[in-house]
Design a protein around this motif. Structure first.
Motif, short mmCIF file in Angstrom:
data_model
loop_
_atom_site.label_atom_id
_atom_site.label_comp_id
_atom_site.label_asym_id
_atom_site.label_seq_id
_atom_site.Cartn_x
_atom_site.Cartn_y
_atom_site.Cartn_z
N ARG A 1 6.63 -9.44 3.20
CA ARG A 1 8.00 -9.39 4.04
C ARG A 1 8.60 -8.40 4.26
O ARG A 1 8.57 -7.33 3.60
CB ARG A 1 8.87 -10.35 2.86
N ALA A 2 9.29 -8.46 5.32
CA ALA A 2 10.12 -7.23 6.02
C ALA A 2 11.63 -7.62 6.25
O ALA A 2 11.76 -7.69 7.30
CB ALA A 2 9.36 -6.68 6.97
N TYR A 3 12.40 -7.65 5.40
CA TYR A 3 13.85 -7.85 5.82
C TYR A 3 14.52 -6.72 5.89
O TYR A 3 15.64 -6.57 6.26
CB TYR A 3 14.33 -8.85 4.62
N THR A 4 14.41 -5.49 5.08
CA THR A 4 15.13 -4.39 4.98
C THR A 4 14.40 -3.27 5.90
O THR A 4 13.15 -3.48 6.05
CB THR A 4 15.32 -3.80 3.80
N PRO A 5 15.07 -2.34 6.07
CA PRO A 5 14.46 -1.20 6.92
C PRO A 5 13.15 -0.69 6.08
O PRO A 5 12.13 -0.35 6.61
CB PRO A 5 15.63 -0.32 7.16
N SER A 6 13.29 -0.34 4.93
CA SER A 6 12.41 0.09 3.86
C SER A 6 11.18 -0.68 3.94
O SER A 6 10.05 -0.20 4.02
CB SER A 6 12.98 0.41 2.67
N GLU A 7 11.32 -2.05 3.87
CA GLU A 7 10.27 -2.99 3.90
C GLU A 7 9.43 -3.08 5.13
O GLU A 7 8.44 -3.19 5.37
CB GLU A 7 10.72 -4.34 3.56
N GLN A 8 10.24 -2.82 6.37
CA GLN A 8 9.58 -2.71 7.72
C GLN A 8 8.83 -1.43 7.71
O GLN A 8 7.57 -1.51 8.41
CB GLN A 8 10.54 -2.74 9.00
N ARG A 9 9.26 -0.29 7.16
CA ARG A 9 8.42 0.91 7.41
C ARG A 9 7.19 0.60 6.52
O ARG A 9 6.03 0.99 7.01
CB ARG A 9 9.20 2.14 6.78
N GLY A 10 7.20 -0.03 5.30
CA GLY A 10 6.14 -0.54 4.66
C GLY A 10 5.13 -1.34 5.39
O GLY A 10 3.88 -1.05 5.24
N LEU A 11 5.81 -2.39 5.94
CA LEU A 11 4.77 -3.23 6.74
C LEU A 11 4.18 -2.15 7.93
O LEU A 11 2.81 -2.57 8.19
CB LEU A 11 5.66 -4.28 7.24
N LYS A 12 4.61 -1.52 8.44
CA LYS A 12 4.16 -0.65 9.54
C LYS A 12 3.17 0.02 9.11
O LYS A 12 2.05 0.22 9.56
CB LYS A 12 5.16 0.06 10.40
N ALA A 13 3.36 0.89 7.81
CA ALA A 13 2.27 1.57 7.16
C ALA A 13 1.06 0.78 6.90
O ALA A 13 -0.01 1.33 6.74
CB ALA A 13 2.89 2.39 6.01
N ALA A 14 1.44 -0.66 6.23
CA ALA A 14 0.22 -1.35 5.68
C ALA A 14 -0.58 -1.71 7.09
O ALA A 14 -1.72 -1.75 6.93
CB ALA A 14 0.74 -2.51 5.01
N ALA A 15 0.04 -1.91 8.28
CA ALA A 15 -0.74 -2.51 9.27
C ALA A 15 -1.55 -1.51 9.91
O ALA A 15 -2.65 -1.55 10.31
CB ALA A 15 0.05 -3.20 10.37
N ASP A 16 -0.88 -0.06 10.13
CA ASP A 16 -1.34 0.89 10.52
C ASP A 16 -2.58 1.52 9.92
O ASP A 16 -3.38 2.07 10.35
CB ASP A 16 -0.35 2.12 10.70
N SER A 17 -2.92 1.01 8.51
CA SER A 17 -3.74 1.46 7.69
C SER A 17 -5.37 0.62 7.99
O SER A 17 -6.33 1.17 7.57
CB SER A 17 -3.74 1.49 6.19
N PHE A 18 -5.07 -0.30 8.87
CA PHE A 18 -6.33 -1.19 9.04
C PHE A 18 -6.85 -0.85 10.78
O PHE A 18 -6.18 -0.21 11.22
CB PHE A 18 -6.14 -2.55 9.27
N ARG A 19 -8.03 -1.00 10.68
CA ARG A 19 -8.61 -0.96 12.01
C ARG A 19 -8.30 -1.84 12.77
O ARG A 19 -8.77 -3.03 12.17
CB ARG A 19 -10.20 -0.72 11.95
N ALA A 20 -7.69 -1.59 13.88
CA ALA A 20 -6.85 -2.65 14.58
C ALA A 20 -7.77 -3.67 15.30
O ALA A 20 -8.77 -3.32 15.78
CB ALA A 20 -6.15 -2.14 15.57
N ASP A 21 -7.36 -4.90 15.47
CA ASP A 21 -8.14 -5.92 16.47
C ASP A 21 -7.19 -6.14 17.39
O ASP A 21 -6.08 -6.44 17.51
CB ASP A 21 -8.31 -7.16 15.57
N PRO A 22 -7.93 -5.94 18.68
CA PRO A 22 -7.03 -6.21 19.80
C PRO A 22 -6.64 -7.62 20.09
O PRO A 22 -5.57 -8.04 20.94
CB PRO A 22 -8.15 -5.73 21.14
N ALA A 23 -7.17 -8.41 19.37
CA ALA A 23 -6.58 -10.03 19.62
C ALA A 23 -5.43 -10.34 18.93
O ALA A 23 -4.78 -11.29 19.43
CB ALA A 23 -7.84 -10.78 18.96
N PRO B 1 0.85 -1.30 0.12
CA PRO B 1 -0.18 -0.07 -0.06
C PRO B 1 0.94 1.23 0.04
O PRO B 1 0.22 2.32 -0.35
CB PRO B 1 -0.65 -0.11 1.19
N ALA B 2 2.19 1.26 0.42
CA ALA B 2 2.89 2.45 0.51
C ALA B 2 3.25 2.85 -0.85
O ALA B 2 3.78 4.00 -1.17
CB ALA B 2 4.27 1.86 1.13
#
Length: 522
Positions: free
Chosen positions: A330-352, A310-311
């Motif tokens: 997959r998040a092996y590099t710092p840029s991929e990790q930032r992309g992963l975090k951005a993708a996860a943060d775009s969802f309405r979180a599930d506390p589970a 999504p980034a």
């Protein structure tokens, strides 16, 4: 299987005993969406499931087939044991069948030709295709302005090329009206046109141009037509690919009437490899994309971007995408990790669970899903097992593709190109007329010069002849002897002389007598 919910059945989520079906509501499908995930995680299958689901609901679909796999949507599936077991676990009965499909291809090889006129593309998207800078885009805009003002139709690349030559030849006059036109910019655009033509861009431009109603078909069985664009070769020209799909969206936006939020979309548009639209895109183009995505919703068109992360999509556009399906990242590099975090943060979180961790742990055919509910709010993200398709997983064969094209509802409408009189022919005729007039004027001037030279030569020859004749006359006069006088007397001359002699003798005698007589008397 008939879904009790008026939407697309995407799959099931939750642990055993608390299984929950995930549906994409048809009345919220025009709020756009994104399907993301790394290569090989199942994005194309999800796209196929959604496309066939919309078709079954009576919604026409347009989708780009980047790898060729999506062509299998036209054929009935043959589920293997694994797919059958997955369907059984969901309480789903697979009905192997293909979707009513029309194949399209910009190059006319794997589908019906897709054409648009240069005028329809416009200067902004054409500049994007040609990778022009701001100055060159300005010159291209001037060229389009000249075409509109002089009534020149721009249908294909030959028309645009001839127009640029015309603008260059009249740069001084046009510059006074529309702004400076630099010859260097004209030359740069011409070179870019040559590159585009070498990439096969010539096939896109011309007539008969695509009519949108030929994509917005619904069959007698109530199913919507699935329009599959062969894009495997087109991907080698990413700017052409992105600009064409954006043009198609723009045409939909301009031609379709406002309908607000319908019960189901009028068309669903899947934009595969969406990152190609935004890579190095100028600000003006990004603004146009954002505008189209934001406003086309009210025309009943849903737009779904398919990309790896999504980034890849600008935040201004991503904010418009309410339905989200995220496959593994997959998040092996710092840029991929930032992309992963951005993708996860775009969802309405599930506390589970931790969304970022789940995204990394997803298997093939799994995704985290969040769609819009009845009130238009995003649902809590859910880890979902995607359902198997009713159509074939994998591409259609060449023979199957040919058979489908032979039965196509648009067979014969676009297969033969039309080349009517347009800017190229008009300007060529003008140049030919000007060249002919110039040649005629030159011929007339040459003839006049020859006639004048001939007249002068004639005058010189006449003068030379007169001079020569005079010389000959003079020489003849000098060479001619004097005429001898005749000694013979005419009768009149003899009589006259006789009379004169007689008169003289008489006179002499009289004089002598007088003198002598006088002497005697003395």
């Amino acid at each position: 299987m008939t879904d009790p919910v008026p939407g697309l059945f995407l799959g099931q989520s939750g642990p055993e005993g608390a299984v929950q079906a995930q549906h994409l509501l048809l009345k919220r499908a025009n709020r756009h969406g994104v399907v993301a995930g790394a290569t090989g995680t199942g994005k194309t299958v999800t796209l196929q499931i959604m496309a066939q689901g919309f078709s079954d609901a009576g919604v026409p679909v347009f989708a780009a087939d980047v790898k060729g796999d999506l062509s299998g949507i036209a054929m009935a599936g043959s589920p293997n044991e694994k797919l059958a077991a997955r369907a059984a676990s969901m309480g789903l009965t697979l009905t192997p069948r293909g979707a009513p499909t029309v194949f399209w291809d910009l190059y006319g090889q794997k589908g019906h030709p897709v054409r648009a006129t240069v005028s329809e593309i416009g200067p902004v998207l054409m500049a994007r295709m040609l990778d022009l800078n701001e100055v060159q885009e300005g010159v291209l805009t001037v060229a389009f302005h000249v075409a509109d003002k002089e009534g020149l139709l721009l249908l294909d690349l030959d028309d645009l090329r001839s127009l640029l030559v015309h603008v260059g030849e009249n740069a001084e006059r046009i510059g006074r009206e529309a702004g400076h036109v630099a010859p260097a910019s004209i030359a740069a655009i011409q070179r870019a046109l040559l590159q585009l033509e070498q990439q096969g861009g010539q096939s896109l431009f011309g007539e008969p141009a695509l009519r949108l109603e030929d994509m917005l078909r619904t069959g007698l069985d109530g199913r919507g037509q699935v329009n599959v664009l062969a894009a495997d070769r087109l991907m080698n020209s990413p700017r052409l690919y992105a600009a064409f799909l954006l043009w198609l969206l723009s045409e939909l936006f301009e031609q379709l009437p406002e309908i607000g939020d319908p019960e189901k979309p009028r068309l669903v548009f899947f934009f595969d490899e969406a990152h190609l639209l935004f890579n190095d895109a100028p600000k003006a183009l990004l603004e146009k994309v954002e505008q189209v995505v934001r406003l086309i919703r009210s025309k009943g068109v849903g737009v779904y971007f398919v990309t790896q992360n999504p980034a890849d999509i600008p935040d201004s556009v991503l904010a418009q995408l309410g339905n989200r399906i995220q496959h593994a990242l997959r998040a092996y590099t710092p840029s991929e990790q930032r992309g992963l975090k951005a993708a996860a943060d775009s969802f309405r979180a599930d506390p589970a669970f931790d969304t970022a961790e789940v995204i990394q742990a997803l298997g093939v055919g799994e995704a985290v899903v969040s769609v819009l509910d009845e009130k238009g709010a995003p649902t809590v993200v859910a880890r979902t097992m995607i359902r198997p398709p009713d159509s074939r997983l994998g591409p259609a064969t060449e023979a199957e593709r040919a058979q489908i094209m032979a039965q196509s509802p648009v067979r014969g409408l676009y297969d033969t190109a039309i080349d009517r009189e347009s800017a190229h022919e008009v300007l060529t005729a003008r140049h030919a007329a000007a060249d002919q007039a110039e040649a005629q004027a030159a011929a007339e001037a040459a003839q006049a010069k020859a006639d004048a030279l001939k007249a002068r030569e004639a005058e010189k020859a006449a003068a030379a002849r007169e001079k020569e004749q005079a010389r000959l006359d003079r020489e003849a006069a000098r060479a001619k002897p004097a005429a001898r006088r005749s000694t013979r007397e005419t009768p009149v001359e003899a009589l006259t002389k006789s009379v004169l002699r007689t008169a003289g003798s008489t006179l002499t005698r009289e004089l002598l007598r007088g003198v002598l007589g006088g002497l005697r008397r003395r």
